[in-house]
Design a protein around this motif. Structure first.
Motif, PDB file in Angstrom:
ATOM      1  N   CYS A 127     -11.391   2.363  -4.012  1.00 52.09           N
ATOM      2  CA  CYS A 127     -10.386   1.335  -3.723  1.00 52.09           C
ATOM      3  C   CYS A 127      -9.658   1.533  -2.393  1.00 52.09           C
ATOM      4  O   CYS A 127      -9.314   0.558  -1.725  1.00 52.09           O
ATOM      5  N   LEU A 176      -5.995  -0.266   1.269  1.00 50.02           N
ATOM      6  CA  LEU A 176      -6.948  -0.932   0.392  1.00 50.02           C
ATOM      7  C   LEU A 176      -8.193  -1.330   1.171  1.00 50.02           C
ATOM      8  O   LEU A 176      -8.118  -1.946   2.240  1.00 50.02           O
ATOM      9  N   HIS A 193     -13.850  -2.864  -2.254  1.00 46.28           N
ATOM     10  CA  HIS A 193     -13.388  -3.071  -3.618  1.00 46.28           C
ATOM     11  C   HIS A 193     -12.727  -4.437  -3.791  1.00 46.28           C
ATOM     12  O   HIS A 193     -12.909  -5.091  -4.817  1.00 46.28           O
ATOM     13  N   TYR A 228     -14.391  -6.983  -6.342  1.00 41.77           N
ATOM     14  CA  TYR A 228     -13.672  -7.194  -7.598  1.00 41.77           C
ATOM     15  C   TYR A 228     -13.513  -8.692  -7.868  1.00 41.77           C
ATOM     16  O   TYR A 228     -13.700  -9.148  -9.003  1.00 41.77           O
ATOM     17  N   MET A 285      -3.309  -1.133  -9.585  1.00 40.11           N
ATOM     18  CA  MET A 285      -4.000  -0.494  -8.467  1.00 40.11           C
ATOM     19  C   MET A 285      -3.294  -0.795  -7.152  1.00 40.11           C
ATOM     20  O   MET A 285      -3.111   0.085  -6.301  1.00 40.11           O
TER      21      MET A 285
END
Length: 521
Positions: free
Chosen positions: A150, A156, A161, A165, A207
Motif C-alpha cells: 500500500c 500511498l 494498490h 483496489y 488504511m
C-alpha cells in the motif's frame, strides 16, 4: 489425446458458495494436489460451469499429464463464485476452508502444493502458519508485507494498490464507481470511498489513516497481520520469483532475506516487470531475459517434481538467488550478499531552490520497482521547473552495481513539512533508462521540523544488478512528487488523509552535501 477426469463443486465458506474446478489425471488413484485460488476470472462469470472446467483443464494440462491433481477456486465475488469481493478480507477464511475440503476428498494423497502469482500468491500468505501436509510452493511476484503493498515511506502507492483496489472492490456486483485518474487528489482523501464507491469501506478507510508501518492497523487482520512474515519460518521448499522492475521487488527480497532457513528454497529474478513483460516501444529488450526463455516453459513442474522426489536436481540452486545482470546480459546464481565495495558520488556544488506546487505536481514515466509500469526511457532532463536533473561524471571503467543503492539529500523548506523524491536512471544511446526511485517526507524521517533549517534525508533503493559501461553516466532527478505513482504531498504537517488544504512550498537542495552511494562488485 489424453483425457482427464474433471468436474466442479460449489464449496461453501461461511455460507457463501465458491466455484471450484477439480481436475484429476486420467489414471485412478490418489495424487498430490496443486492448489490455486484466483480472482482474475471474471471472463467466466456468465459461462456454463462445464465449459469453465474444460477451459481450466486446458490451461493446466501440463500438470495433469505429469500426475498432479489441480484444484482451482474462484475467489469470493469473482468469476462464478458468490459473495462480494473485498480485497484480502475473506482470503484466510476461504483458503483454510478449501484446504479442509481437499483433505476430505478421495483423490487427496496427503500432499498439497500451493501455487500463485501476484494476488494469487497473497491468498496463500494469509493462511500462515502452514499445516504439515503442505509440502511445497511456487509463490511469484508478491510481497507478504501488506504495508509495502500500500505504501512507501508514508506515501500511498496510488498507481498500484489504489487503482487496483478500485478495480477489485465488489467487482462482480458491478457497482458504479465514480473514479478517474484524479480521484486520489481528493481533499480530504478520507472522502475517497464514499465518493468513488458511494459507501464507506472500513478496511480502505483505516488504511488511509495508517501511513506509518508502526500504526496499529497493520497489526490487525484487515491490515494483513496473518500474512506478515508468512515465509520467515516456513519448513517446505518455496520457489520465489520477482523481477528487477516488479512492483514488489524490494518486498520479495525482504521475504527472502528474513527466511530462517532458505536452504531448501530458491529465488529467481528477471530483468522485466510484474508480468515478465517488456515494453518494446519505450523499454529495453534483454537477450534471453524472460524466465521461460532461459529455463523453459515447464520449470515450475520441474520444481514440484523435485520437491516430491521425482527428479534428482532442482531447476534452480537452492539457498541462492538466480538473477539477470542487466546490460551485462547474463544470468548468474549466487547468494546476492551485500557487496563490501562502495562508490560515493556527490551531486554538485550548488544550492538549488525550486517551487513545489501540489496543485500542479510533477510526474515521471514508469513505476520502476514500486508501481506498475516497469522501466522506460525518461523524459528529457530538467523537463519542468520543479525537477532538478543531475548527471554524474562519465564512468572511467565498466562498473557493476549490485544490491541496494542509497542516497542522502541535504534539504530545507519554508513549510513545516514537505516531500522529496529521487529517481536514478542510466544514460543510454537511446535516452535515460529508469533504474530506481524512492520518496519520503521530512516529518516521516525526522518526526518534527523547523522551517528553513537544513536536514539530511536518507533514501534507500530496492535491490538491483546492472552494468554501467565505460563512458556512461547516471542521472539523478530530484523533485517533490511523482504524481503518476504516489499521492502528492500538500506541504502541510499532519495526517495526509484528513487534510483539506494544500500550499505551495519553496524547497532547497544543497548539492554539495548530497550524494548517492553505489554498492559495486
Amino acid at each position: 489425446m489424453i483425457k482427464y477426469h474433471t468436474y466442479y463443486e460449489y464449496v461453501e465458506s461461511d455460507g457463501v458458495k465458491l466455484f471450484t474446478c477439480i481436475m484429476l489425471p486420467e489414471k485412478e488413484g490418489k495424487f498430490p494436489v496443486v492448489l490455486v485460488r484466483a480472482p482474475y476470472v471474471d471472463v467466466f462469470e456468465n459461462e456454463d460451469e462445464n465449459d469453465v472446467v474444460v477451459e481450466c483443464a486446458a490451461q493446466n494440462k501440463k500438470w495433469l499429464k505429469n500426475g498432479y491433481a489441480v484444484v482451482v477456486q474462484h475467489c469470493r465475488g469473482r468469476g462464478k463464485s458468490e459473495g462480494d469481493c473485498v480485497p484480502y478480507i475473506n482470503e484466510r477464511k476461504d483458503g483454510l476452508n478449501l484446504l479442509d475440503f481437499i483433505r476430505k476428498q478421495p483423490f487427496y494423497n496427503g500432499t498439497i502444493l500451493l501455487k500463485g502469482r501476484s494476488y494469487l500468491a497473497s491468498v496463500w500468505y494469509t493462511i500462515a502458519p502452514y499445516a504439515d501436509d503442505i509440502k511445497g510452493a511456487i509463490l511469484l511476484n508478491q510481497d507478504s508485507e501488506r504495508y509495502n503493498i500500500c505504501y512507501r515511506n508514508g506515501f500511498l502507492k496510488k498507481a498500484l494498490h489504489g487503482n487496483w483496489y478500485v478495480g477489485m472492490y465488489k467487482k462482480k456486483s458491478h457497482i458504479k464507481k465514480n473514479h478517474t485518474t484524479d480521484s486520489f487528489n481528493l481533499l480530504p482523501l478520507l472522502s475517497f470511498t464514499k465518493t468513488v464507491f458511494g459507501e464507506s469501506v472500513p478496511d480502505f478507510d483505516n488504511m488511509l489513516k495508517s501511513p506509518n508501518p508502526n500504526d496499529e492497523f497493520w497489526k490487525t487482520p484487515d491490515g494483513g497481520v496473518e500474512a506478515k512474515d508468512a515465509m520467515k519460518n516456513v519448513k517446505f521448499p518455496v520457489l520465489f520469483e520477482t523481477a528487477f522492475y516488479d512492483i514488489y521487488t524490494g518486498g520479495v527480497f525482504d521475504m527472502w532475506n528474513k527466511m530462517e532457513d532458505k536452504s531448501k528454497s530458491a529465488l529467481v529474478v528477471s530483468p522485466y516487470d510484474h508480468g515478465d513483460r517488456v515494453n518494446l516501444d519505450e523499454g529495453i529488450e534483454f537477450p534471453c531475459g524472460k524466465r521461460c526463455e532461459k529455463f523453459g516453459e515447464d520449470y515450475d513442474v520441474w520444481w514440484f517434481d523435485y520437491v516430491l522426489g521425482k527428479r534428482s536436481e532442482p531447476p534452480f540452486k537452492q539457498g541462492e538467488v538466480t538473477y539477470y545482470r542487466l546490460f551485462e546480459n547474463v544470468w548468474k546464481t549466487d547468494t546476492f550478499k551485500k557487496e563490501e565495495n562502495e562508490i560515493k558520488l556527490t551531486l554538485g556544488n550548488d544550492e538549488i531552490t525550486y517551487v513545489y506546487n501540489p496543485f500542479d505536481p510533477p510526474s515521471f514515466k514508469g513505476g520502476l520497482s514500486c508501481n506498475f509500469g516497469g522501466s522506460v526511457f525518461q523524459e528529457a532532463p530538467n523537463s519542468r521547473y520543479d525537477i532538478i536533473s543531475i548527471y554524474t561524471e562519465k564512468f572511467e571503467k565498466d562498473t557493476f552495481v549490485k544490491g541496494k543503492m542509497k542516497a542522502k539529500l541535504n534539504v530545507k523548506s519554508d513549510c513545516e513539512d514537505t516531500c522529496f523524491y529521487v529517481r536514478i536512471s542510466i544514460e543510454k544511446e537511446k535516452g535515460d533508462y529508469g533504474l530506481r526511485d524512492d520518496i519520503t517526507s521530512i516529518i516521516y524521517q525526522k518526526g518534527n521540523y523547523t522551517p528553513n533549517e537544513y536536514v539530511d534525508l536518507d533514501f534507500s533503493f530496492d535491490e538491483h544488478a546492472f552494468l554501467i559501461k565505460k563512458g556512461e553516466r547516471l542521472r539523478i532527478d530530484i523533485s517533490s512528487a511523482d504524481n503518476a505513482h504516489y499521492v502528492r504531498h500538500t506541504n502541510n504537517k499532519g495526517l495526509y488523509s484528513t487534510q483539506t488544504t494544500a500550499r505551495v512550498a519553496h524547497n532547497t537542495v544543497n548539492l554539495k552535501d548530497s550524494f548517492i552511494v553505489l554498492s559495486i562488485e
